[in-house]
Scaffold this active site. Structure first.
Site, PDB file in Angstrom:
ATOM      1  N   HIS A 122      11.546 -11.830  46.843  1.00 29.07           N
ATOM      2  CA  HIS A 122      12.907 -12.273  46.553  1.00 29.07           C
ATOM      3  C   HIS A 122      12.803 -13.635  45.847  1.00 29.07           C
ATOM      4  O   HIS A 122      11.856 -14.372  46.090  1.00 29.07           O
ATOM      5  CB  HIS A 122      13.629 -12.413  47.899  1.00 29.07           C
ATOM      6  CG  HIS A 122      15.086 -12.726  47.837  1.00 29.07           C
ATOM      7  ND1 HIS A 122      15.568 -13.995  47.604  1.00 29.07           N
ATOM      8  CD2 HIS A 122      16.186 -11.939  48.010  1.00 29.07           C
ATOM      9  CE1 HIS A 122      16.894 -13.971  47.643  1.00 29.07           C
ATOM     10  NE2 HIS A 122      17.294 -12.729  47.883  1.00 29.07           N
ATOM     11  N   ASP A 199       8.295 -14.137  54.880  1.00 35.11           N
ATOM     12  CA  ASP A 199       9.731 -14.053  54.678  1.00 35.11           C
ATOM     13  C   ASP A 199      10.216 -12.824  55.452  1.00 35.11           C
ATOM     14  O   ASP A 199      10.062 -11.686  55.014  1.00 35.11           O
ATOM     15  CB  ASP A 199      10.020 -13.926  53.175  1.00 35.11           C
ATOM     16  CG  ASP A 199      11.485 -13.601  52.895  1.00 35.11           C
ATOM     17  OD1 ASP A 199      12.254 -13.394  53.851  1.00 35.11           O
ATOM     18  OD2 ASP A 199      11.852 -13.538  51.700  1.00 35.11           O
ATOM     19  N   GLN A 202      14.202  -9.381  55.844  1.00 39.53           N
ATOM     20  CA  GLN A 202      14.438  -7.938  56.003  1.00 39.53           C
ATOM     21  C   GLN A 202      13.515  -7.334  57.068  1.00 39.53           C
ATOM     22  O   GLN A 202      13.469  -6.111  57.225  1.00 39.53           O
ATOM     23  CB  GLN A 202      14.216  -7.203  54.667  1.00 39.53           C
ATOM     24  CG  GLN A 202      15.055  -7.720  53.516  1.00 39.53           C
ATOM     25  CD  GLN A 202      16.539  -7.361  53.639  1.00 39.53           C
ATOM     26  OE1 GLN A 202      16.921  -6.490  54.420  1.00 39.53           O
ATOM     27  NE2 GLN A 202      17.365  -8.046  52.871  1.00 39.53           N
ATOM     28  N   LYS A 225      21.791 -11.254  58.590  1.00 36.75           N
ATOM     29  CA  LYS A 225      21.267  -9.918  58.298  1.00 36.75           C
ATOM     30  C   LYS A 225      20.949  -9.155  59.590  1.00 36.75           C
ATOM     31  O   LYS A 225      20.498  -8.020  59.553  1.00 36.75           O
ATOM     32  CB  LYS A 225      20.017 -10.024  57.424  1.00 36.75           C
ATOM     33  CG  LYS A 225      20.332 -10.527  56.009  1.00 36.75           C
ATOM     34  CD  LYS A 225      19.112 -10.555  55.142  1.00 36.75           C
ATOM     35  CE  LYS A 225      19.275 -11.399  53.897  1.00 36.75           C
ATOM     36  NZ  LYS A 225      20.063 -10.764  52.841  1.00 36.75           N
ATOM     37  N   CYS A 363      18.219 -10.152  43.377  1.00 38.69           N
ATOM     38  CA  CYS A 363      17.464 -11.417  43.463  1.00 38.69           C
ATOM     39  C   CYS A 363      15.958 -11.174  43.408  1.00 38.69           C
ATOM     40  O   CYS A 363      15.198 -11.838  44.121  1.00 38.69           O
ATOM     41  CB  CYS A 363      17.828 -12.209  44.718  1.00 38.69           C
ATOM     42  SG  CYS A 363      19.499 -12.801  44.714  1.00 38.69           S
TER      43      CYS A 363
HETATM   44  N1  PMP Z   1      14.292 -12.960  51.304  1.00 32.41           N
HETATM   45  C1  PMP Z   1      14.654 -11.670  51.352  1.00 32.41           C
HETATM   46  C2  PMP Z   1      13.601 -10.615  51.407  1.00 32.41           C
HETATM   47  C3  PMP Z   1      16.006 -11.344  51.361  1.00 32.41           C
HETATM   48  O1  PMP Z   1      16.387 -10.061  51.400  1.00 32.41           O
HETATM   49  C4  PMP Z   1      16.979 -12.372  51.320  1.00 32.41           C
HETATM   50  C5  PMP Z   1      18.461 -12.064  51.318  1.00 32.41           C
HETATM   51  N2  PMP Z   1      18.847 -11.180  50.298  1.00 32.41           N
HETATM   52  C6  PMP Z   1      16.537 -13.701  51.285  1.00 32.41           C
HETATM   53  C7  PMP Z   1      15.187 -13.954  51.280  1.00 32.41           C
HETATM   54  C8  PMP Z   1      17.493 -14.852  51.264  1.00 32.41           C
HETATM   55  O2  PMP Z   1      18.214 -14.900  52.450  1.00 32.41           O
HETATM   56  P1  PMP Z   1      19.437 -15.903  52.626  1.00 32.41           P
HETATM   57  O3  PMP Z   1      20.314 -15.687  51.431  1.00 32.41           O
HETATM   58  O4  PMP Z   1      20.084 -15.494  53.895  1.00 32.41           O
HETATM   59  O5  PMP Z   1      18.876 -17.289  52.665  1.00 32.41           O
END
Ligand code: PMP
Length: 405
Positions: A122, A199, A202, A225, A363
């Site tokens: 991401h 990270d 997910q 999430k 993203c």
């Molecule tokens: N890493 C991953 C794998 C994600 O799916 C996301 C959220 N789409 C993020 C980071 C960022 O998370 P947040 O917007 O809650 O900071």
């Protein structure tokens, strides 16, 4: 077995109508809906407990402080960390990664040091490292994938060199659903003397995470999430590493003493929690984790995997469907395109039928480049989704396909 109908009653939003149709919410990877228990906790927090925490001598402040610290302990237990001081509250995954890159990266990485990330990251786990590259001249290396969109573990091993200082990768891809073999990856990184950040944005919502067993140096995730509130998340870090790191931001909370000449920083975890924390959010977050525990994460995972398998089979029957993410070990993410139909058009036309999916690059633009596409349609599942909803989703996709052909 879990009683989905009963669970659905906890989520009033699922009864909303969208263009007079039943809402089918399949955008859980972006954020999950919140059960009443979590929303009630927020309301009760503001009605009964609200007072700024720490340092307060009065009754309410102490009550709020105890609730906030109890929430930290709930998180510690949920991921099996050693100490609650290893649990740092942040605004979410993104801030947690930025904290580590700024504090650890700027302090301990030098020009020419190498950081390994992967093709499926991401932006939150790419851009902060690139910002560090601008500042310090580090080198970023990227692990490629095989044709099932799993990480190429041989290539991963080959990327390590004596200059590798850090590896930072997703537990589960938000686009592909691929579950990475993080325990093995952490072990390999440690054999090369590199630190590791996982990270878990997910990961935590779907898989049991035991940071001690994984031996992760850092593991980060977001509350929103996993049925919790927005704007709060977690940085887990090993105490001995967090102890060595300088603060990320300066201000209240993170100090022990301040004079105009010198500041002595507070101990963990407060050293990394400058300013008034989201102490209402933290207690609601703990409530969300308790909610998940009551249902059982393994039950949630089993249910989601069943939905994923069912949806994948049904989707594959539709002519022209291409699925991205065909890993052996896969979590509740279904990314796809249909030949001749732009992902955005598909998303819009599904929306008109009450189906909420996400479209675009999610993203993860570098991953899109690797896949040779601009974006996908992504359906992501949570505990409250049903087979009937999958059927509605599939019927809706078929309808769009018919419109286009
Ligand atoms: N890493 C991953 C794998 C994600 O799916 C996301 C959220 N789409 C993020 C980071 C960022 O998370 P947040 O917007 O809650 O900071």
């Amino acid at each position: 077995m879990i009683d989905i109908e009963k669970i659905r009653e906890d989520f009033p939003i699922l009864s909303e109508k969208v263009y007079n149709k039943d809402l089918v919410y399949l955008d859980n990877g972006a954020t999950t809906q919140k059960p009443k228990q979590v929303v009630d906790k927020i309301v009760a927090g503001y009605y009964n407990t609200n007072a700024n925490i720490h340092r307060g001598v009065h009754f309410l402040s102490q009550r709020a402080t105890e609730a906030h610290e109890a929430a930290r302990e709930t998180v510690r237990e949920f991921i099996n960390a050693n100490e609650s001081k290893e649990i740092i509250f942040t605004r979410g995954t993104t801030e947690a990664i930025n904290l580590v890159v700024s504090s650890y990266g700027e302090h301990y990485l030098q020009a020419g040091d190498e950081v390994i990330i992967t093709e499926m990251e991401h932006h939150a786990n790419i851009v902060p490292w690139q910002m560090l590259r601008e500042k310090k001249g580090i080198v970023i290396k990227v692990v490629p994938m095989n044709d099932k969109q799993e990480l190429d573990m041989e290539a991963y091993k080959q990327l390590f060199s004596p200059k590798t200082k850090f590896a930072s990768f997703a537990h589960v891809s938000n686009v592909l659903g691929t579950i990475n073999p993080i325990k093995e990856m952490i072990q390999i990184a440690h054999e090369h003397g590199a630190k590791v950040l996982v990270d878990g944005a997910q990961g935590v919502p779907h898989l049991k995470v035991d940071v001690k067993d994984l031996d992760a140096d850092f593991y980060v995730f977001s509350a929103h999430k996993i049925y919790g509130p927005t704007g709060i998340g977690i940085l887990y870090g090993k105490e001995e590493i967090l102890d060595l790191m300088p603060p990320y931001q300066g201000g209240g909370e993170m100090i022990a003493t301040v004079t105009f000449d010198k500041t002595v920083y507070n101990e963990l975890p407060y050293k990394f929690e400058a300013g008034t924390p989201d102490y209402i959010g933290s207690t609601a977050f703990a409530e969300a984790l308790n909610y998940v525990k009551t249902i059982g994460l393994e039950n949630i995972e089993a249910h989601e995997v069943e939905l994923l398998k069912y949806a994948t089979e049904k989707l594959k029957e539709i002519d022209g469907v291409v699925i991205y993410g065909n890993a052996e070990h896969k979590s509740a993410v279904l990314s796809f395109n249909v030949e001749g139909i732009h992902h955005y058009d598909m998303g819009m036309l599904l929306d008109k039928q009450g189906i909420a999916v996400r479209t675009g690059h999610h993203c993860a633009q570098p991953l899109m480049e690797v896949l040779g596409i601009e974006g996908t349609v992504r359906a992501t599942f949570a505990v409250y989704n049903t087979k009937e909803e999958v059927d509605k989703f599939i019927e809706a996709v078929k309808k769009v396909v018919t419109m286009f052909r």
